[in-house]
Design a protein around this motif. Structure first.
Motif, PDB file in Angstrom:
ATOM      1  N   VAL A  30       0.833  -1.197   0.000  1.00  0.00           N
ATOM      2  CA  VAL A  30       0.000   0.000   0.000  1.00  0.00           C
ATOM      3  C   VAL A  30       0.873   1.255   0.000  1.00  0.00           C
ATOM      4  CG1 VAL A  30      -1.562   1.382   1.440  1.00  0.00           C
ATOM      5  CG2 VAL A  30      -2.067  -1.023   1.002  1.00  0.00           C
ATOM      6  N   CYS A  31       1.952   1.232   0.747  1.00  0.00           N
ATOM      7  CA  CYS A  31       2.861   2.387   0.773  1.00  0.00           C
ATOM      8  C   CYS A  31       3.494   2.607  -0.606  1.00  0.00           C
ATOM      9  CB  CYS A  31       3.945   2.174   1.825  1.00  0.00           C
ATOM     10  SG  CYS A  31       3.362   2.313   3.533  1.00  0.00           S
ATOM     11  N   ARG A  32       3.910   1.532  -1.251  1.00  0.00           N
ATOM     12  CA  ARG A  32       4.489   1.674  -2.590  1.00  0.00           C
ATOM     13  C   ARG A  32       3.437   2.187  -3.579  1.00  0.00           C
ATOM     14  NH1 ARG A  32       7.066  -3.135  -0.826  1.00  0.00           N
ATOM     15  NH2 ARG A  32       5.513  -4.438  -1.893  1.00  0.00           N
ATOM     16  N   ALA A  33       2.201   1.709  -3.427  1.00  0.00           N
ATOM     17  CA  ALA A  33       1.119   2.199  -4.278  1.00  0.00           C
ATOM     18  C   ALA A  33       0.872   3.680  -4.039  1.00  0.00           C
ATOM     19  CB  ALA A  33      -0.152   1.394  -4.022  1.00  0.00           C
ATOM     20  N   SER A  34       0.959   4.115  -2.797  1.00  0.00           N
ATOM     21  CA  SER A  34       0.751   5.528  -2.461  1.00  0.00           C
ATOM     22  C   SER A  34       1.788   6.412  -3.157  1.00  0.00           C
ATOM     23  CB  SER A  34       0.813   5.726  -0.945  1.00  0.00           C
ATOM     24  OG  SER A  34      -0.218   5.006  -0.293  1.00  0.00           O
ATOM     25  N   VAL A  35       3.029   5.925  -3.209  1.00  0.00           N
ATOM     26  CA  VAL A  35       4.079   6.684  -3.889  1.00  0.00           C
ATOM     27  C   VAL A  35       3.762   6.818  -5.374  1.00  0.00           C
ATOM     28  CG1 VAL A  35       6.524   6.710  -4.504  1.00  0.00           C
ATOM     29  CG2 VAL A  35       5.832   6.047  -2.195  1.00  0.00           C
ATOM     30  N   ARG A  36       3.238   5.754  -5.967  1.00  0.00           N
ATOM     31  CA  ARG A  36       2.876   5.805  -7.388  1.00  0.00           C
ATOM     32  C   ARG A  36       1.675   6.707  -7.638  1.00  0.00           C
ATOM     33  NH1 ARG A  36       3.177   0.202  -6.846  1.00  0.00           N
ATOM     34  NH2 ARG A  36       0.919   0.048  -7.153  1.00  0.00           N
ATOM     35  N   LEU A  37       0.734   6.705  -6.727  1.00  0.00           N
ATOM     36  CA  LEU A  37      -0.547   7.367  -6.953  1.00  0.00           C
ATOM     37  C   LEU A  37      -0.554   8.847  -6.592  1.00  0.00           C
ATOM     38  CD1 LEU A  37      -2.778   4.498  -5.524  1.00  0.00           C
ATOM     39  CD2 LEU A  37      -2.671   5.206  -7.929  1.00  0.00           C
ATOM     40  N   VAL A  38       0.358   9.275  -5.732  1.00  0.00           N
ATOM     41  CA  VAL A  38       0.398  10.681  -5.315  1.00  0.00           C
ATOM     42  C   VAL A  38       1.605  11.361  -5.957  1.00  0.00           C
ATOM     43  CG1 VAL A  38       0.495  12.278  -3.363  1.00  0.00           C
ATOM     44  CG2 VAL A  38      -0.695  10.092  -3.117  1.00  0.00           C
ATOM     45  N   PRO A  39       1.397  12.168  -6.970  1.00  0.00           N
ATOM     46  CA  PRO A  39       2.517  12.837  -7.646  1.00  0.00           C
ATOM     47  C   PRO A  39       3.349  13.676  -6.685  1.00  0.00           C
ATOM     48  CG  PRO A  39       0.502  13.057  -8.928  1.00  0.00           C
ATOM     49  CD  PRO A  39       0.099  12.492  -7.592  1.00  0.00           C
ATOM     50  N   GLY A  40       4.659  13.599  -6.838  1.00  0.00           N
ATOM     51  CA  GLY A  40       5.556  14.412  -6.025  1.00  0.00           C
ATOM     52  C   GLY A  40       6.040  13.754  -4.759  1.00  0.00           C
ATOM     53  N   ILE A  41       5.640  12.491  -4.510  1.00  0.00           N
ATOM     54  CA  ILE A  41       6.035  11.788  -3.297  1.00  0.00           C
ATOM     55  C   ILE A  41       7.136  10.773  -3.611  1.00  0.00           C
ATOM     56  CG2 ILE A  41       5.240  10.116  -1.564  1.00  0.00           C
ATOM     57  CD1 ILE A  41       4.393  13.003  -1.076  1.00  0.00           C
ATOM     58  N   ASP A  42       8.133  10.694  -2.726  1.00  0.00           N
ATOM     59  CA  ASP A  42       9.232   9.755  -2.925  1.00  0.00           C
ATOM     60  C   ASP A  42       9.146   8.523  -2.039  1.00  0.00           C
ATOM     61  OD1 ASP A  42      10.671  11.332  -4.864  1.00  0.00           O
ATOM     62  OD2 ASP A  42      11.219  12.672  -3.221  1.00  0.00           O
ATOM     63  N   ALA A  43       8.450   8.604  -0.910  1.00  0.00           N
ATOM     64  CA  ALA A  43       8.403   7.470   0.017  1.00  0.00           C
ATOM     65  C   ALA A  43       7.182   7.604   0.919  1.00  0.00           C
ATOM     66  CB  ALA A  43       9.680   7.410   0.865  1.00  0.00           C
ATOM     67  N   ALA A  44       6.768   6.473   1.497  1.00  0.00           N
ATOM     68  CA  ALA A  44       5.583   6.478   2.363  1.00  0.00           C
ATOM     69  C   ALA A  44       5.749   5.459   3.474  1.00  0.00           C
ATOM     70  CB  ALA A  44       4.326   6.167   1.551  1.00  0.00           C
ATOM     71  N   ALA A  45       5.108   5.737   4.608  1.00  0.00           N
ATOM     72  CA  ALA A  45       5.103   4.826   5.751  1.00  0.00           C
ATOM     73  C   ALA A  45       3.704   4.798   6.337  1.00  0.00           C
ATOM     74  CB  ALA A  45       6.117   5.261   6.810  1.00  0.00           C
ATOM     75  N   LEU A  46       3.310   3.642   6.821  1.00  0.00           N
ATOM     76  CA  LEU A  46       1.990   3.453   7.412  1.00  0.00           C
ATOM     77  C   LEU A  46       2.179   3.028   8.859  1.00  0.00           C
ATOM     78  CD1 LEU A  46      -1.055   3.364   6.902  1.00  0.00           C
ATOM     79  CD2 LEU A  46      -0.791   1.009   6.108  1.00  0.00           C
ATOM     80  N   THR A  47       1.722   3.858   9.791  1.00  0.00           N
ATOM     81  CA  THR A  47       1.955   3.636  11.211  1.00  0.00           C
ATOM     82  C   THR A  47       0.653   3.670  12.004  1.00  0.00           C
ATOM     83  OG1 THR A  47       4.158   4.642  11.098  1.00  0.00           O
ATOM     84  CG2 THR A  47       3.162   4.486  13.265  1.00  0.00           C
ATOM     85  N   LEU A  48       0.463   2.638  12.833  1.00  0.00           N
ATOM     86  CA  LEU A  48      -0.649   2.663  13.782  1.00  0.00           C
ATOM     87  C   LEU A  48      -0.178   3.359  15.041  1.00  0.00           C
ATOM     88  CD1 LEU A  48      -2.376  -0.836  13.679  1.00  0.00           C
ATOM     89  CD2 LEU A  48      -2.963   1.240  12.451  1.00  0.00           C
ATOM     90  N   ARG A  49      -1.034   4.181  15.622  1.00  0.00           N
ATOM     91  CA  ARG A  49      -0.676   4.914  16.829  1.00  0.00           C
ATOM     92  C   ARG A  49      -1.836   4.841  17.813  1.00  0.00           C
ATOM     93  NH1 ARG A  49       3.665   8.340  15.191  1.00  0.00           N
ATOM     94  NH2 ARG A  49       3.787   8.564  12.925  1.00  0.00           N
ATOM     95  N   ALA A  50      -1.503   4.679  19.078  1.00  0.00           N
ATOM     96  CA  ALA A  50      -2.513   4.744  20.133  1.00  0.00           C
ATOM     97  C   ALA A  50      -2.199   5.915  21.052  1.00  0.00           C
ATOM     98  CB  ALA A  50      -2.548   3.445  20.931  1.00  0.00           C
TER      99      ALA A  50
END
Length: 237
Positions: A30-50
C-alpha cells in the motif's frame, strides 16, 4: 476525471493489493502504491498509533521511509505524531522551516536527505488509528490534487484496517502482534517497568532517552534489552 471517478480509481488500486490489511506485505505494498498514486512523493510509511508510547510501524515503501518514521518514534515528535494528536493533516513543505516545532526530527530528517513531509491521520469519526506519512527529498508543497488524493488514500486505508480489526476480534487473532514492527519496544517497556518497579511511561522514556543519547533507533535499544545486551540497571537513573 471527476472526484467520484478518481476516488473509485484509488479504491481499485488499494483493493488490488494482495494480502490481508495489517500484514507487513500488504502495508508495504500500500505504501508503494501511495508513492505511485500521489505525484511528487518519494516514500511512504503506514503507522498505527494509540499514544506517543504505543505505536507500530505496519509497512514502508522503502528503507528510507522506515528510517524517517523511526526517527519520529524515537524522538517523540514530527508531523505524524502531530497529525495523530490533532486529527488534522500536517503538510510541511520545508522541513528546514519546521525546526522550531520539531527540532530533533527535522534535524534528523534533513540529515537523512528529506526536504518535505506530509502526514495524514487514519481516522473515521471519533476513531483514530494512526497516520499515513509521505516524504519527498526536495523542498516544496504538494498541489491540491495530490493532497486530495492522499487524504482519500488515508480514508480507504482506514476502512480496510477497521474491517481487518473487526475480523480479528471475531476470530481472536492478534494481527497487530504479528504485523507491528515496534512490538519489541512494547515488550521491552513492560519488562523494564517490572524490573525497575516504575510506570510504563517512565520505562518508555528511559528507553527513549538511551536511544537519543546513543543516537540509535529506539527499536534497537529495546531489542538490546530483550536480548540481555543491555542491563536494566544501566537505565536505573
Amino acid at each position: 476525471m471527476t472526484v467520484d471517478r478518481r476516488r473509485e480509481s484509488l479504491w481499485r488500486a488499494i483493493a488490488a493489493v494482495t494480502g490481508a490489511p495489517g500484514q507487513p506485505e500488504w502495508a508495504s505494498a500500500v505504501c508503494r502504491a501511495s508513492v505511485r498514486l500521489v505525484p511528487g512523493i518519494d516514500a511512504a510509511a503506514l503507522t498505527l498509533r494509540a499514544t506517543r508510547r504505543a505505536q507500530d510501524l505496519l509497512g514502508v515503501s522503502d528503507d528510507w521511509a522506515g528510517e524517517l518514521d523511526s526517527q519520529q518514534y524515537t524522538l517523540g515528535e514530527g508531523p505524524g505524531v502531530e497529525a495523530f494528536a490533532t486529527g488534522i493533516p500536517e503538510l510541511v513543505a520545508d522541513l528546514g522551516a519546521g525546526q522550531g516545532r520539531w527540532p530533533g526530527f527535522c534535524d534528523a530528517a534533513l540529515a537523512a536527505g528529506a526536504g518535505a513531509a506530509f502526514a495524514f491521520p487514519l481516522q473515521l469519526g471519533g476513531i483514530r488509528l494512526g497516520t499515513l506519512d509521505l516524504y519527498r527529498r526536495r523542498v516544496g508543497g504538494l498541489p491540491p490534487g495530490s493532497v486530495a488524493d492522499a487524504a482519500v488514500l488515508a480514508d480507504l486505508i482506514t476502512l480496510a484496517l477497521l474491517h481487518e480489526i473487526g475480523n480479528a476480534e471475531a476470530s481472536g487473532h492478534d494481527w497487530l502482534r504479528a504485523a507491528g514492527s515496534y512490538h519489541d519496544v512494547n515488550v521491552a517497556t513492560g519488562m523494564l517497568a517490572g524490573m525497575l518497579r516504575i510506570s510504563l511511561d517512565d520505562a518508555f522514556m528511559r528507553l527513549r532517552g538511551r536511544a537519543f543519547v546513543a543516537n540509535r533507533p529506539l527499536l534497537e535499544v529495546a531489542r538490546d534489552l530483550l536480548e540481555k545486551k543491555l542491563d536494566a540497571d544501566e537505565l536505573n537513573e
